[in-house]
Design a protein around this motif. Sequence first.
Motif, short mmCIF file in Angstrom:
data_model
loop_
_atom_site.label_atom_id
_atom_site.label_comp_id
_atom_site.label_asym_id
_atom_site.label_seq_id
_atom_site.Cartn_x
_atom_site.Cartn_y
_atom_site.Cartn_z
N ARG A 236 0.86 -1.18 0.00
CA ARG A 236 0.00 0.00 0.00
C ARG A 236 0.90 1.24 0.00
O ARG A 236 2.06 1.16 0.39
N VAL B 114 -7.30 -6.27 -6.59
CA VAL B 114 -7.20 -5.64 -5.27
C VAL B 114 -7.02 -6.68 -4.17
O VAL B 114 -7.37 -7.85 -4.33
N PRO C 215 -12.76 -4.68 -0.57
CA PRO C 215 -13.37 -3.42 -1.00
C PRO C 215 -14.76 -3.64 -1.59
O PRO C 215 -15.07 -4.73 -2.06
N PHE D 18 -10.04 2.41 -0.27
CA PHE D 18 -8.60 2.35 -0.51
C PHE D 18 -7.81 3.15 0.52
O PHE D 18 -6.59 3.02 0.58
N PHE E 77 -6.42 -2.14 -1.15
CA PHE E 77 -5.64 -1.38 -2.13
C PHE E 77 -5.34 -2.27 -3.32
O PHE E 77 -5.70 -3.44 -3.36
N GLY F 296 -6.54 8.31 -5.34
CA GLY F 296 -7.72 7.65 -5.89
C GLY F 296 -8.79 8.70 -6.08
O GLY F 296 -8.99 9.57 -5.22
N VAL G 82 -7.17 4.95 -9.84
CA VAL G 82 -6.10 4.96 -8.85
C VAL G 82 -4.78 5.09 -9.59
O VAL G 82 -4.51 4.34 -10.53
N TRP H 282 -0.66 5.19 -8.72
CA TRP H 282 0.25 4.82 -7.63
C TRP H 282 1.66 4.73 -8.17
O TRP H 282 1.90 4.08 -9.18
#
Length: 194
Positions: A25, A84, A88, A128, A133, A150, A159, A161
């Motif tokens: 994460r 993920v 979620p 998230f 995540f 996000g 998202v 990252w």
Amino acid sequence: MRWVGVVVAGAFLGAGCSVVAGDPRPQVFRAESSSAIYEAIVSREVDPEPLAVGEVFGKDTLSFGAVQMKRGQSFVSGNCAEAVWGNPPLQGCTQVLRAVYSADGVSGQFAIFNLADSGAADRLVQAFRKDAFLKLAPGQPAIAGGSAQGRALGHYAVVSWVAAVGDEKPDLTDPLLAVDSVSQFLQTRLLKAG
């Protein structure tokens, strides 16, 4: 006007990266709910066309400042849960598209989830923050920490990252903004729906 806020927020992003055991994460995560700007694509009912890899990941290289993030593999799946970890809220998710990006010392990922409506997109983005995540994409180097954001954009949750690879300590602001620029393709969807 919207990008001004992203740039200001980006100024606070550090290079922090710590590789940890378990589920990866980001160290820094910024979440944003959908706004009235995306009313024309508030639900799949008004924007039913599925996303296509070429539509989302049309550029091989993303640039911001002096950084150039090169696209690696891209993926599309109807199984949103495979992208993920955690638990979620993915009810109504029909597809997830992801791509890996890299530059010297940095690995990144962009993901977009096609959800039923903006409420579902908001709930996923909020999850998230702590409960879930993105998993690393196939072929992506082992990263954790770094910076991510996000955003719920109508019925889509996106998202972005980025994190350092290995012991590198790059500034992650420009790489994150470069990867997040993928979401600009949604402007075309807005124009078609509006």
